[in-house]
Design a protein around this motif. Structure first.
Motif, PDB file in Angstrom:
ATOM      1  N   SER A   3     -50.565 -24.151  57.922  1.00 48.93           N
ATOM      2  CA  SER A   3     -50.805 -25.260  58.844  1.00 48.93           C
ATOM      3  C   SER A   3     -52.306 -25.488  59.034  1.00 48.93           C
ATOM      4  O   SER A   3     -52.760 -26.628  59.187  1.00 48.93           O
ATOM      5  N   LYS A   7     -62.956 -14.416  57.109  1.00 44.80           N
ATOM      6  CA  LYS A   7     -62.656 -14.841  58.479  1.00 44.80           C
ATOM      7  C   LYS A   7     -61.145 -14.822  58.755  1.00 44.80           C
ATOM      8  O   LYS A   7     -60.720 -14.497  59.860  1.00 44.80           O
ATOM      9  N   ASP A  59     -60.865 -26.094  55.885  1.00 45.26           N
ATOM     10  CA  ASP A  59     -62.028 -26.860  55.405  1.00 45.26           C
ATOM     11  C   ASP A  59     -63.172 -26.768  56.412  1.00 45.26           C
ATOM     12  O   ASP A  59     -64.328 -26.603  56.051  1.00 45.26           O
ATOM     13  N   MET A  60     -62.830 -26.895  57.707  1.00 44.57           N
ATOM     14  CA  MET A  60     -63.872 -26.843  58.737  1.00 44.57           C
ATOM     15  C   MET A  60     -64.554 -25.477  58.745  1.00 44.57           C
ATOM     16  O   MET A  60     -65.771 -25.388  58.914  1.00 44.57           O
ATOM     17  N   ILE A  61     -63.766 -24.429  58.560  1.00 47.05           N
ATOM     18  CA  ILE A  61     -64.336 -23.081  58.519  1.00 47.05           C
ATOM     19  C   ILE A  61     -65.356 -22.989  57.384  1.00 47.05           C
ATOM     20  O   ILE A  61     -66.438 -22.426  57.538  1.00 47.05           O
ATOM     21  N   ARG A  62     -65.007 -23.592  56.244  1.00 49.92           N
ATOM     22  CA  ARG A  62     -65.950 -23.585  55.110  1.00 49.92           C
ATOM     23  C   ARG A  62     -67.167 -24.459  55.398  1.00 49.92           C
ATOM     24  O   ARG A  62     -68.292 -24.092  55.075  1.00 49.92           O
ATOM     25  N   VAL A  63     -66.920 -25.609  56.023  1.00 52.16           N
ATOM     26  CA  VAL A  63     -68.050 -26.502  56.347  1.00 52.16           C
ATOM     27  C   VAL A  63     -69.026 -25.795  57.297  1.00 52.16           C
ATOM     28  O   VAL A  63     -70.230 -25.935  57.169  1.00 52.16           O
ATOM     29  N   PHE A  64     -68.485 -25.012  58.218  1.00 50.68           N
ATOM     30  CA  PHE A  64     -69.353 -24.296  59.168  1.00 50.68           C
ATOM     31  C   PHE A  64     -70.039 -23.084  58.533  1.00 50.68           C
ATOM     32  O   PHE A  64     -70.777 -22.363  59.200  1.00 50.68           O
ATOM     33  N   GLY A  65     -69.768 -22.839  57.267  1.00 55.07           N
ATOM     34  CA  GLY A  65     -70.470 -21.769  56.567  1.00 55.07           C
ATOM     35  C   GLY A  65     -69.799 -20.414  56.618  1.00 55.07           C
ATOM     36  O   GLY A  65     -70.400 -19.407  56.254  1.00 55.07           O
ATOM     37  N   PHE A  66     -68.538 -20.363  57.073  1.00 56.54           N
ATOM     38  CA  PHE A  66     -67.826 -19.088  57.087  1.00 56.54           C
ATOM     39  C   PHE A  66     -67.090 -18.900  55.758  1.00 56.54           C
ATOM     40  O   PHE A  66     -66.676 -19.884  55.141  1.00 56.54           O
ATOM     41  N   GLY A 106     -54.076 -28.977  58.183  1.00 57.79           N
ATOM     42  CA  GLY A 106     -54.824 -29.623  59.276  1.00 57.79           C
ATOM     43  C   GLY A 106     -56.324 -29.610  59.066  1.00 57.79           C
ATOM     44  O   GLY A 106     -57.079 -29.893  59.997  1.00 57.79           O
ATOM     45  N   HIS A 107     -56.774 -29.245  57.868  1.00 57.14           N
ATOM     46  CA  HIS A 107     -58.205 -29.204  57.499  1.00 57.14           C
ATOM     47  C   HIS A 107     -58.994 -28.177  58.309  1.00 57.14           C
ATOM     48  O   HIS A 107     -60.219 -28.222  58.320  1.00 57.14           O
ATOM     49  N   GLN A 108     -58.310 -27.273  59.008  1.00 57.84           N
ATOM     50  CA  GLN A 108     -59.055 -26.266  59.770  1.00 57.84           C
ATOM     51  C   GLN A 108     -59.756 -25.281  58.835  1.00 57.84           C
ATOM     52  O   GLN A 108     -60.840 -24.789  59.147  1.00 57.84           O
TER      53      GLN A 108
END
Lengths: 245, 254
Positions: free
Chosen positions: B112, B132, B120-127, B116-118
């Protein structure tokens, strides 16, 4: 400057982009238009290096990002802020923790400083009252505002990327989000907006690219878009309910 | 084409598992996430492990009572229940319960997050999404499955005791003496190593399936189902292989 040079991309057998080429300067405000499945969101994900093209080059500030590692891409991604269609907030964290997500990881701020910073950013996007709510308690518009606040918490980017920012919102909320997007780009920051709502795109962007069959079939300003003879574009323009007023 | 995809999947799974395991010893560490996962996997599974293992021990003891009483060998119930539960049933049943509750949860949660692209967001934030998201889940399983197995084995033995004594009318002292006699280092090791292996298998398979989710709600259903099915199959197969290897290494003759 972002440059797409003959970019091809597909998911398995399904080809999404077929030699898409365009360039966008950082201060520009651009809207990608097109039907569902035409590759609009794919373009945003390619710009951030979240997916790699099958062939072609993607240059960000002159550097080809297609072969970069995750660590190298981090620097590229710092130039952008993205807001995904549904906000992509972390379900298990409340609004404050979502916005503080990067602050906790990348700064040595105290709890008081984090709290102040979070409240300040939430006020900027107009949802400070939602600080203790969980994502499922937020409306669609609030979701996107909080997502925007989260992206702004750590740094101010060179360009904002918005994936269908007004889809599913009522006209008032959609208009508020458009104003917010325009405000955030006031001081020369660029934006790329992906949408199928021409009326919303017109409020925010100055340049429009229309995608069809995996390629850019139109690239021009609002006037040229509304006057276009291409049937699909005419259909989009009228379906959006925007008649140039 | 299918074989190529299978090989690619296996390679990706192998790399994800290695990367996830490496995250246990390599910076950055996400202690809070690991503790949260341990709480979810451990404390959250305690009741269901308790119930399932209790009834498995009781059912086993009941079957043995029925069979051994006709042979006049009911005094062996404790020994057979003990060996079966400590070496085999305890680790396997607990791992299966863990798969159903924790593994399915991991796959559906990560799936999920992908949709929900969450992620992707983790990767965008550099994690690093593996460190993680996957490493804390591997740690949670690696620590809590052995703990739950110990609890499950103890509960099963108590269930076996209840049936042996109150239904089979055996002496409780004889039962516990038999149990104590079979708790040799070899028997305990033969059962204690398994949950560590099962923990890594369940968490890595379920995380891999979750992170590979594509295609909306149907894709999520498919990846969660596959995660549970593959985990169960791998538990059973690896249990056989481990049993074979451990019996050999610990000097049991077959």
């Amino acid at each position: 400057m972002i440059v797409f040079d003959e970019v091809w991309f597909g998911y398995g057998e399904r080809q999404i982009l077929r030699g898409a080429s365009f360039s966008i300067a950082f201060p520009e405000r651009v809207a990608f238009l097109g039907g569902s499945g035409e590759g609009k969101t794919t373009i945003l994900r390619l710009i951030l290096g979240l997916i790699r093209p099958d062939s072609g080059k993607i240059l960000v500030d002159g550097e080809d990002i297609t072969g970069k590692s995750e660590t190298e891409l981090r620097e590229v991604r710092m130039k952008f802020n993205i807001v995904f269609q549904e906000g992509a907030l972390f379900d298990s964290l409340n609004v404050k923790e979502n916005v503080a997500f990067c602050l906790r990881e990348y700064t040595r701020m105290t709890e008081v400083e984090i709290d102040e910073r979070v409240r300040e950013i939430l006020a900027t996007v107009g949802v400070e009252q939602a600080i203790d709510l969980m994502p499922e308690e937020l409306s669609g518009g609030m979701h996107r505002r909080v997502s925007l606040a989260r992206s702004l918490a750590l740094s101010t980017p060179k360009m904002f990327l918005y994936d269908e920012p007004t889809t599913g919102l009522d006209p008032i909320n959609a208009d508020n989000i458009c104003r917010l997007m325009a405000d955030l780009s006031k001081d020369g920051k660029g934006l790329i907006m992906v949408t199928h709502k021409v009326s919303d795109a017109m409020k925010v962007a100055g340049r429009f690219l229309f995608l069809k069959n995996g390629a850019v079939i139109f690239d021009g300003d609002g006037k040229a878009l509304l006057g276009s003879e291409i049937p699909e574009i005419r259909f989009f323009a009228t379906e959006g309910g925007f008649h140039g007023g | 084409m299918k074989i190529k995809e299978l090989v690619n999947d296996l390679q990706d799974y192998y790399l994800l598992t290695l990367h996830g395991l490496r995250g246990i010893v390599a910076r950055p560490f996400y202690f809070k996430d690991a503790v949260f996962q341990m709480d979810y996997a451990g404390a959250g599974s305690l009741l269901i492990v308790f119930i399932v293992d209790l009834f498995v021990g009781m059912a086993l003891s009941l079957q043995l009572s029925a069979e051994l009483s006709s042979l006049g060998m009911k005094m062996y119930i404790g020994m057979i229940v003990g060996i079966s539960v400590v070496r085999e049933l305890g680790p396997v049943v607990t791992a299966l319960v863990f798969t159903g509750r924790v593994g399915a949860g991991m796959a559906s949660e990560l799936g999920s997050m992908v949709l929900g692209h969450q992620v992707d967001m983790i990767r965008v934030f550099g994690f690093d999404p593996v460190k993680k998201l996957v490493t804390p889940r591997i740690i949670g399983s690696l620590v809590m499955l052995p703990v739950l197995t110990v609890i499950g084995v103890a509960v099963s033995l108590v269930g076996g005791y209840y049936i042996a004594v109150f239904v089979g009318h055996q002496s409780g002292t004889v039962y516990w003496t038999s149990i104590r006699n079979i708790l040799t280092l070899e028997n305990v090791l033969a059962g204690a190593i398994k949950p560590f292996i099962f923990g890594v298998l369940i968490s890595s398979i379920c995380c891999y399936m979750g992170l590979s989710t594509k295609g909306g709600a149907i894709g999520l259903r498919r990846s969660t189902t596959m995660a549970v099915v593959l985990s169960i199959v791998m538990i059973i197969i690896s249990d056989f292989l481990l049993t074979r290897v451990l019996l050999y290494l610990l000097g049991f003759s077959v």
